[in-house]
Every structure is written in C-alpha cells, then in structure tokens.
Scaffold this active site. Structure first.
Site, short mmCIF file in Angstrom:
data_model
loop_
_atom_site.label_atom_id
_atom_site.label_comp_id
_atom_site.label_asym_id
_atom_site.label_seq_id
_atom_site.Cartn_x
_atom_site.Cartn_y
_atom_site.Cartn_z
N ASN A 1 -16.31 38.75 35.41
CA ASN A 1 -17.75 38.99 35.58
C ASN A 1 -18.35 39.24 34.20
OD1 ASN A 1 -20.31 39.82 36.24
ND2 ASN A 1 -19.68 41.71 37.27
N LYS B 1 -21.38 39.64 33.42
CA LYS B 1 -22.60 40.49 33.47
C LYS B 1 -23.69 39.85 32.60
CE LYS B 1 -19.67 44.36 34.65
NZ LYS B 1 -19.39 45.79 34.60
N HIS C 1 -22.62 44.67 43.78
CA HIS C 1 -22.07 45.29 42.58
C HIS C 1 -22.79 46.62 42.34
CE1 HIS C 1 -20.82 46.10 38.51
NE2 HIS C 1 -19.86 45.20 38.68
N GLU D 1 -23.73 48.08 39.76
CA GLU D 1 -24.84 48.06 38.79
C GLU D 1 -26.13 47.63 39.46
OE1 GLU D 1 -22.81 45.65 35.89
OE2 GLU D 1 -21.52 47.36 35.42
N GLU E 1 -14.29 48.59 43.48
CA GLU E 1 -14.63 48.97 42.10
C GLU E 1 -15.15 50.40 42.09
OE1 GLU E 1 -15.50 45.42 39.32
OE2 GLU E 1 -17.35 45.95 40.31
N GLY F 1 -16.50 50.05 33.09
CA GLY F 1 -16.98 50.12 31.72
C GLY F 1 -16.69 51.43 31.01
N SER G 1 -12.39 48.71 34.43
CA SER G 1 -11.60 48.90 33.21
C SER G 1 -10.22 48.24 33.27
CB SER G 1 -11.48 50.39 32.88
OG SER G 1 -12.76 50.92 32.54
P1 13P Z 1 -15.23 46.53 33.35
O1 13P Z 1 -13.97 45.70 33.50
O2 13P Z 1 -15.96 46.26 32.09
O3 13P Z 1 -14.93 47.98 33.60
O4 13P Z 1 -16.23 46.06 34.51
C1 13P Z 1 -15.76 45.97 35.81
C2 13P Z 1 -16.79 45.31 36.63
O5 13P Z 1 -17.84 45.89 36.90
C3 13P Z 1 -16.55 43.95 37.10
O6 13P Z 1 -17.46 43.57 38.07
#
Ligand code: 13P
Length: 271
Positions: free
Chosen positions: A20, A22, A104, A106, A176, A182, A222
């Site tokens: 992903n 982002k 997601h 976010e 997740e 992150g 992560s």
């Molecule tokens: P990270 O791997 O950067 O922690 O992000 C995970 C994520 O949100 C994938 O959708």
C-alpha cells in the site's frame, strides 16, 4: 468466541503480499518502482500494489503481463454521478484493477468513514468484480483495554447489512492494529495470529468452517524484512499488507523472499 475452535490450516493456496503506497511517490519514483516490480518472479506468491489513484494507469500499463496486480486504495460506492473528486470501483475495474481497499484506519480517521460506509464500499467493489481488502483493527487504547475482539467483531458485523454469504467468502480481510501502523512497533506474530483466528471464527459462524477456511486473512502494521518471516510462519496469517516498506524495492523484495521461503518451509514440514 470459543478458543478451542481455532483453525490451523493455511487458508489460501498462495500467500498474498500487498504493497500500500498510500499518498507517496512522484512520477519519477513510481517509474523506478515499476521497473523493479515488473521483473518479480515469485510463483509461490500473489503480489499486488496499491498506488495513489493518479498513478493507477501508469502502473497497470507497466505491470501488464507481470505477476503483480494493481489495486485501488479507496473507491466511491456509487458507480458514477455527481461526486466531485471521487473515483468509482467500476472505473478502477474497467482499467484492470483486481483489488480495492476498504476501511483503512487512515480513512476511518481522516475521512470519518463509518462501518456502514465501509460495508457499502465492500459491496461496490464486489459488484465491480474486484476483491475487497477489508481493513479492521483496534486503537492503542482499545488494545490496552482488551477490547480488540469486540471492536473487530463490530467492524465485521456491519458487513452483514450489505453482503451476502457469497460476498463474505470473496473478501480478503486485513488485520491492521492502528497502533502498529507506521510506528515501527508491529504486533507480535503470536498476537496477530490469535486475532486472525478470532476473525476466522466470526467467518465460520457466518459461512461454516469449510468456506470460512478459504478466506484470506492478512496482517499489516510495521511489517519489514526483519519480521515478515515471523508473521508468515504463523498458522493463520495468509499474507501481509505492507505500507512504508513497500516503497523501498530491496526491502519489499526481502519481504517477498521471506513470504515465499516460509511457505515452502511450512509445506515441507507438513509432508
Ligand atoms: P506500515 O507498514 O507503514 O506500518 O503501514 C501499514 C499499512 O497501513 C498498510 O495498509
């Protein structure tokens, strides 16, 4: 939920590793990533990337004929209409996308997406003949207060208003934990595996064991080259959803190496 009913079989014939991206990258960096991805050769894996929507067509054209699929990070649940700035599932599908994320964290946070909206997006993704990757997960406070199970259950229960049994069986579910995204602090593989088993138990209640066992449940938060293998050797982790580390080709390839070799090893062990 009953702990004794935990499942031990890997549910998906091929582990799924999804990158992903982002809201990251430039035309130049995306071209660089695609040049590397087009050469990937991991017959034991299913691989997908989710670029920012503006780069979708570039990615699809460059990756055409490769083993890497392309997906959407977000869709609008309506197929078309007066929704300025939005892109529908039907549009991504027409271009050739195979997957789309829904829910997601976010977007749940930044855009206040509700469980009901996420469920509507899953239905729209399926209607457009793509596979939804439904993200579920708890905040750090919920984790600390031992509420993970009830949070995830309510995120899953919301699907029942929009999705039929057949629809549910076609989902990929991504666990997740929000506190792991992150932050560099992933869940422990054992903890993630336990949550995956709870998710599968919920699926089993809806679909029966045989069908529930075919649903792919992947972990995100992560993931990196140092921990990917530890996740992939767990009995109920069917793949990985990788954020930051998917933007670095050598790191992403190491994660793919781990996913592919851990699968071979577990096949050997089962013989
Ligand atoms: P990270 O791997 O950067 O922690 O992000 C995970 C994520 O949100 C994938 O959708």
């Amino acid at each position: 939920m009953d702990e004794r009913q935990t499942l031990v079989n890997r549910p998906f014939p091929h582990p799924l590793v999804v990158g992903n991206w982002k809201m990251n990258g430039s035309l130049q960096s995306v071209h660089g990533l695609l040049e590397a991805l087009v050469k990937l050769d991991y017959p034991q894996l299913e691989i997908a990337i989710l670029p920012p929507s503006l780069f979708t067509l570039t990615a699809l054209m460059r990756l055409n004929g490769s083993q890497v699929s392309v997906g959407a990070q977000n869709i609008h649940p309506q197929p078309y209409g007066a929704h300025t700035g939005e892109v529908s599932a039907a549009m991504f599908s027409e271009l050739g996308c195979r997957f789309a994320l829904a829910g997601h964290s976010e977007r749940r946070t930044d855009q206040n997406e509700s469980n009901a909206e996420v469920a509507a997006k899953c239905a729209a993704i399926l209607k457009a003949n793509m596979t939804p990757i439904l993200c579920v997960g708890e905040t750090f406070d919920q984790y600390r207060n031992d509420q993970t199970e009830e949070v995830i259950e309510s995120q899953l229960n919301a699907l029942l208003a929009n999705l039929t049994e057949k629809n549910l069986a076609s989902l990929v579910v991504a666990y997740e934990p929000i506190w792991a995204i992150g932050t560099g602090k992933s869940a422990t593989p054992d903890y993630a595996d336990r949550v995956h088993k709870r998710i599968r138990l919920w699926l089993t209640r809806q679909l029966g064991e045989e069908v529930a066992n075919t649903v792919c449940i992947i972990y995100g938060g992560s993931v990196n080259s140092a921990n990917a293998r530890d996740f992939m050797v767990q009995s109920d982790i069917g793949g990985l959803l990788v954020g930051g580390a998917s933007l670095n080709v050598s790191e992403f390839c190491k994660i793919l190496d781990s996913a592919s070799t851990s699968l071979l090893r577990s096949q050997e062990e089962r013989k």
